[in-house]
Design an enzyme around this catalytic site. Structure first.
Site, PDB file in Angstrom:
ATOM      1  N   TRP A  95     -51.211 -23.229  71.931  1.00  0.00           N
ATOM      2  CA  TRP A  95     -51.791 -22.550  72.866  1.00  0.00           C
ATOM      3  C   TRP A  95     -53.588 -23.000  73.185  1.00  0.00           C
ATOM      4  CZ3 TRP A  95     -50.011 -18.053  74.236  1.00  0.00           C
ATOM      5  CH2 TRP A  95     -49.005 -17.285  72.888  1.00  0.00           C
ATOM      6  N   ASP A 133     -60.365 -21.347  68.125  1.00  0.00           N
ATOM      7  CA  ASP A 133     -59.196 -20.098  68.600  1.00  0.00           C
ATOM      8  C   ASP A 133     -58.663 -19.914  66.877  1.00  0.00           C
ATOM      9  OD1 ASP A 133     -57.166 -18.340  69.061  1.00  0.00           O
ATOM     10  OD2 ASP A 133     -56.312 -19.732  70.319  1.00  0.00           O
ATOM     11  N   LYS A 158     -51.795 -11.400  64.662  1.00  0.00           N
ATOM     12  CA  LYS A 158     -51.054 -12.218  63.502  1.00  0.00           C
ATOM     13  C   LYS A 158     -51.884 -11.998  62.166  1.00  0.00           C
ATOM     14  CE  LYS A 158     -49.764 -14.563  67.545  1.00  0.00           C
ATOM     15  NZ  LYS A 158     -50.453 -15.448  68.191  1.00  0.00           N
TER      16      LYS A 158
HETATM   17  C1  PLP Z   1     -50.699 -15.915  69.549  1.00  0.00           C
HETATM   18  C2  PLP Z   1     -51.756 -16.567  69.917  1.00  0.00           C
HETATM   19  C3  PLP Z   1     -52.437 -16.681  70.743  1.00  0.00           C
HETATM   20  C4  PLP Z   1     -52.260 -16.282  72.045  1.00  0.00           C
HETATM   21  O1  PLP Z   1     -52.839 -14.373  71.654  1.00  0.00           O
HETATM   22  P1  PLP Z   1     -52.760 -13.223  72.915  1.00  0.00           P
HETATM   23  O2  PLP Z   1     -53.049 -12.154  72.210  1.00  0.00           O
HETATM   24  O3  PLP Z   1     -51.451 -12.644  72.643  1.00  0.00           O
HETATM   25  O4  PLP Z   1     -53.472 -13.432  73.597  1.00  0.00           O
HETATM   26  C5  PLP Z   1     -53.576 -17.644  71.418  1.00  0.00           C
HETATM   27  N1  PLP Z   1     -54.102 -18.919  70.450  1.00  0.00           N
HETATM   28  C6  PLP Z   1     -53.248 -18.516  69.418  1.00  0.00           C
HETATM   29  C7  PLP Z   1     -53.400 -19.425  68.195  1.00  0.00           C
HETATM   30  C8  PLP Z   1     -52.243 -17.764  68.970  1.00  0.00           C
HETATM   31  O5  PLP Z   1     -51.551 -18.276  67.426  1.00  0.00           O
END
Ligand code: PLP
Length: 363
Positions: free
Chosen positions: A108, A175, A199
């Site tokens: 990511w 993020d 998540k």
């Molecule tokens: C799942 C995830 C993403 C991607 O998320 P989307 O909502 O599918 O775009 C980005 N960063 C992290 C750390 C993730 O776990």
């Protein structure tokens, strides 16, 4: 209609979209049929109705309250996932002719840096790619002249987590998709936190942004409306139609978290869950963790069988025990147990006991 807890559900270790509390599912299901006795479904009312505005307001306030977000910061619920956040970030914070710094700790983080490179200059200050991202780089320095430093607090795929956040001479953007609300953080240390909901906060479809608005509007770039955080702030997350169902579920999930004792309490439970499982992995002769011990994630626990020939037997055993969502990401292999907020301790106890029993049979 089934009543609460009549249905036996699986123990869901899915990495995302992932487990939500049963009471959240039930309330959400009810609201799809009829919202709060108003004679209409949540899905068929205007997002500008007083009912929905109060849902959005409540969700935003709960984010502020539960995380201790500074008064002047803005909380947004937008669409596009964290992956659009990868592009929102440079569009709104990387100045024309400026530079952005990235910590490359996984897939990511790599994708985030790739999007920023479309907008301007980027510098990877450190990377753990040399060991398939099984650790968090340390001892790097962050350039003073960067417009921001981007980090990924928890690496969902590789099972590593930043246990402390770096002291940075420039604004930090994080993020936090896979560990937001799982532990105490100080949002005032960040220029922006963003997280896909699916998540740890709700269903797919909503993305949370927690932004210091003082840092916006300084890039010198024309930004398309939908990518402009100032536009979304002005529109109070309703510049266009927000993902109403996802926002409602996030609100329910945040209410559940508050009732559970808030972030401080859930952090203790999360620690307990992670300690229990790592202890089993470390003491069980058939398994091995895949990451550096000091950088292990409390949210996504990655491990492998030392003897691959035992795979089919082990898979059969955990499946029969009612466990779901355990296979690891294809880039790591093995297993990944995601221990998000809604996963009860009992599910982790069950997994650990299955692993123990497996080693007694096969060891
Ligand atoms: C799942 C995830 C993403 C991607 O998320 P989307 O909502 O599918 O775009 C980005 N960063 C992290 C750390 C993730 O776990």
């Amino acid at each position: 209609m089934t009543t609460a807890n009549t249905k036996i559900k699986k123990h869901n270790f899915s990495a995302g979209p992932s487990i939500l509390p049963q009471e959240v599912m039930q309330k959400a299901g009810k609201a799809v049929i009829e919202l709060d006795n108003i004679g209409l479904s949540l899905l068929e009312i205007s997002h500008r109705s007083k009912e929905f505005i109060s849902i959005m307001e409540k969700a935003r306030l709960l984010v502020k309250e539960l995380l201790g977000v500074p008064e002047n910061y803005q909380v947004l619920f937008l669409q596009g996932g964290a992956s659009l956040g990868f592009y929102f970030t440079p569009m709104n914070f990387l100045k024309e002719g400026g530079k952005a710094a990235y910590l490359k700790t996984g897939e990511w983080a790599t994708k985030a840096a790739k999007e920023a490179a479309l907008v301007g200059k980027t510098e990877i200050v450190a990377s753990s790619e040399d060991k398939n991202f099984n650790y968090i780089p340390k001892g790097y320095s962050i350039p003073n002249d960067a417009d921001y430093f981007h980090i990924t607090s928890n690496n969902t795929i590789f099972g590593t987590q930043l246990k402390t956040f770096p002291e940075s001479p420039v604004p930090v953007i994080c993020d936090m998709s896979s560990d937001i609300f799982s532990r105490k953080v100080d949002p005032s240390k960040f220029a922006m936190i963003y997280a896909g909901a699916q998540k740890n906060i709700g269903p797919a479809g909503a993305t949370i942004y927690i932004v210091n608005p003082d840092l916006l509007g300084k890039t010198g770039r024309k930004i398309p409306s939908m990518l402009d955080l100032q536009v979304h702030i002005k529109g109070e997350s309703m510049y266009n139609t927000p993902p109403v169902f996802a926002v409602y579920c996030c609100m329910l999930m945040l209410e559940w978290l508050k009732k559970t004792g808030g972030v401080e309490e859930i952090e203790k439970i999360n620690r307990q869950k992670a300690d229990l499982l790592y202890h089993e992995i470390d003491s069980n002769p058939l398994f091995k963790g895949t990451t550096e011990r000091t950088d292990r994630s409390d949210m996504n626990v990655t491990f492998v069988l030392l003897n691959e020939l035992l795979k089919d037997d082990f898979d059969k055993m955990w499946k029969e025990a009612g466990i779901s969502g355990l296979p690891g990401h294809r880039s790591v292999g093995g297993y990944r147990a995601s221990l998000y907020n809604a996963l009860p301790l009992e599910s982790v106890e069950l997994l650990a006991s299955v692993m123990k029993e497996f080693s007694q049979k096969k060891g």
